[in-house]
Design an enzyme around this catalytic site. Structure first.
Site, short mmCIF file in Angstrom:
data_model
loop_
_atom_site.label_atom_id
_atom_site.label_comp_id
_atom_site.label_asym_id
_atom_site.label_seq_id
_atom_site.Cartn_x
_atom_site.Cartn_y
_atom_site.Cartn_z
N SER A 1 4.26 51.00 50.48
CA SER A 1 4.00 50.53 49.13
C SER A 1 4.45 49.09 48.89
O SER A 1 4.05 48.51 47.89
CB SER A 1 4.68 51.45 48.14
OG SER A 1 6.09 51.43 48.34
N SER B 1 7.75 52.43 53.50
CA SER B 1 7.16 51.36 52.71
C SER B 1 7.65 49.95 52.98
O SER B 1 7.07 49.00 52.46
CB SER B 1 7.34 51.65 51.22
OG SER B 1 6.40 52.61 50.84
N LYS C 1 10.06 43.01 45.24
CA LYS C 1 9.12 44.08 44.93
C LYS C 1 9.32 44.49 43.48
O LYS C 1 10.47 44.53 42.99
CB LYS C 1 9.40 45.28 45.86
CG LYS C 1 8.45 46.44 45.70
CD LYS C 1 8.78 47.54 46.70
CE LYS C 1 7.79 48.69 46.65
NZ LYS C 1 8.11 49.74 47.64
N1 GLN Z 1 3.57 56.44 51.87
C1 GLN Z 1 4.74 57.13 51.48
C2 GLN Z 1 4.54 57.71 50.11
O1 GLN Z 1 3.53 57.49 49.55
C3 GLN Z 1 5.94 56.26 51.53
C4 GLN Z 1 6.11 55.39 50.35
C5 GLN Z 1 7.42 54.66 50.32
O2 GLN Z 1 8.11 54.54 51.33
N2 GLN Z 1 7.78 54.19 49.14
O3 GLN Z 1 5.36 58.36 49.57
#
Ligand code: GLN
Length: 503
Positions: A153, A177, A78
């Site tokens: 994400s 994410s 990532k």
């Molecule tokens: N959807 C959540 C956010 O936008 C989680 C994102 C994540 O785990 N990086 O913060």
């Protein structure tokens, strides 16, 4: 077998083929690079020279007979992990072209284990989002249906594995994410306990929540990767000194009876995870997965996680608060994009940041700054921290009655990108609600997984899409999660479903 027909799926199978000399590490790397070049939405950055050099070194180790299980296996990271020799942008324009002088600890450890870096995977900007639509370099598509999002994400990571570009990827999970994109793309993903995996060199979003985790076809593959990624790192002050278990696939709670290895395992089913808002077809898949676990000897017990709904406002105060602080370093002076039109220092800061950060990141910085400011801190941040503590207590209490908590990862299958975009225009906060089942384990710092549970037809029509079963365990019980998921995957083949086979 010609390289173009290599099934880039199972780390186990590919490792066997490498050791048996049926394929070579350079051939494998070349094929992954070729596939990555055809999927620029999922793999943002590559450096073929670097990949080839790593593959050659891996092959040399294989030739010397000194190779461990992961040697020569390709993966993508990532783009929030910093890497030498490849850009590290966190999906943001503010870091466009940024080259790190060092590797993240996770990257270094997987490289030391012999894995070959094929590229950097797309993600929501600074890991903020659940759709991968927030990436400054364009959206990423779901390989199961290109009009749908891969989740986020870590969407590029999940899409690259699901599409068979690489057999594995790293992701990060702050509020879901790793788990949610794994669920949307039909792969296995693990968020370890907070502190299990080093955050050193992970571009920070919300430091008290961020954890790196593996994404791959199976629990077995994720166990291989976690064994290499995890463990104490003195460079991360919040890294746990607790030793990694010697096997992540065995756990003392498993029964000796191979036919019923989960005999007596208590699966806690939280009422709050099956209420209004959960799509019926998703609920059905989760139920089927629970039946498969029952056939292996597990039994369901009903539990309560009463603060489930409160985890949304608590998370969306705490995470932006920490983000506003973490992202203050991108000021156009030391890091990142610098505006061409500054009159003085203040306008240099504000213009660089306005030009560099996308709308969702700006929204979070504004919210975070607000909830930390004098006069509002007590009403919001302090309150959210108290709720966080209570959410943790709910889990502790629930684990008195069960060994694992089970439920859906997300309320629906992967949504259509166009529908999410128009919903976000009407209300940019609407998407936050879809994180309802993943945020609790994040706030409590607990390890949690998404395991494929078959396909469901989307509520609004369209071809069947993957559904993930979520498993949550007490802190540092990754082996419990992985060994139960592994027994499930020995008995079922949902994790073997691929987009091509279903097309
Ligand atoms: N959807 C959540 C956010 O936008 C989680 C994102 C994540 O785990 N990086 O913060």
């Amino acid at each position: 077998m010609s390289p173009s027909s290599f099934p880039m799926r199972s780390l186990q199978a590919l490792s066997k083929a490498l050791h048996a000399r049926e394929i070579s590490a350079p051939e494998l790397a070349e094929e992954s690079l070729r596939r990555a070049a055809q999927a620029p939405d999922a793999v943002l950055w590559t450096n073929p020279e670097l990949t080839r050099a790593q593959a050659q070194a891996a092959q040399a180790a294989l030739d010397r007979g000194e190779a461990g299980p992961l040697v020569g296996l390709p993966l993508v990271h990532k783009d929030v992990f910093v890497t030498q020799g490849l850009p590290s942008t966190a999906g943001s324009k503010i870091l466009e072209g940024y080259m790190s002088p060092f590797d993240a600890e996770v990257v270094g450890r997987l490289q030391a284990a012999g894995m070959v870096t094929v590229g950097k995977a797309s993600c929501d900007e600074f890991a903020m989002g659940s759709s991968n639509l927030n990436c400054a370099y364009g959206p990423c598509f779901n390989p199961w249906a290109r009009d749908r999002v891969p989740g986020g994400s870590s969407g590029g990571s999940a899409a690259a594995v699901a599409a068979g570009i690489v057999p594995a990827a790293t992701g990060t999970d702050t509020g879901g994410s790793v788990r949610q994109p794994a669920s949307y793309c039909g792969i296995t993903g693990l968020k370890p306990t907070y502190g299990r995996v080093s955050r050193y060199g992970m571009i920070a979003y919300a430091s008290s929540l961020d954890q790196a985790g593996p994404m791959a076809q199976s629990a077995l593959d994720c166990a291989w990767m976690l064994a290499a990624m995890g463990g104490h790192d003195p460079k991360d002050a919040t890294s746990s000194a607790l030793a990694m278990p010697s096997s992540l696939l065995e756990w003392e709670g498993l029964a000796a009876d191979a036919g019923r290895p989960l005999q007596g395992l208590r699966l806690g089913v939280p009422e709050e995870f099956f209420g209004a808002g959960l799509d019926a077809a998703v609920a059905h898949r989760v139920d089927e997965a629970l039946k498969a676990l029952e056939a292996l000897g597990a039994r369901r017990v009903s539990i309560r996680l009463p603060r489930t709904e409160l985890s949304i406002p608590a998370y969306y105060v705490i995470a932006p608060a920490e983000a506003s602080s973490n992202l203050s370093r991108f000021d156009g002076v030391r890091y990142g994009h610098r505006t061409a039109q500054a009159d003085d220092l203040a306008s240099l800061y504000s213009r660089s940041r306005s030009e560099g950060f996308g709308p969702e990141v700006q929204r979070r910085i504004l919210v975070g700054t607000f909830v930390l400011s004098h006069g509002y801190y007590d009403a919001y941040t302090l309150q959210a921290q108290k709720v966080r503590r209570l959410v943790g207590q709910d889990f502790t209490q629930a684990f008195e009655a069960c060994d694992l908590i089970v439920g859906p990862v997300a309320p629906t299958v992967a949504p259509r990108a166009a529908e999410l975009e128009s919903a976000a225009q009407a209300n940019p906060l609407a998407d936050y609600l879809s994180d309802i089942y993943t945020l609790g384990a994040s706030l409590a710092g607990l390890p949690a997984m998404s395991v494929p549970a078959g396909l469901a037809t989307p509520a609004g029509g369209g071809s069947p899409m993957p559904v993930g079963l979520q498993l949550i365990a007490p802190a540092f019980e990754e082996a419990r999660l992985l060994s139960v998921a592994h027994r499930l995957q020995l008995a079922t083949d949902w994790h073997l479903l691929t987009p091509e086979a279903s097309a």
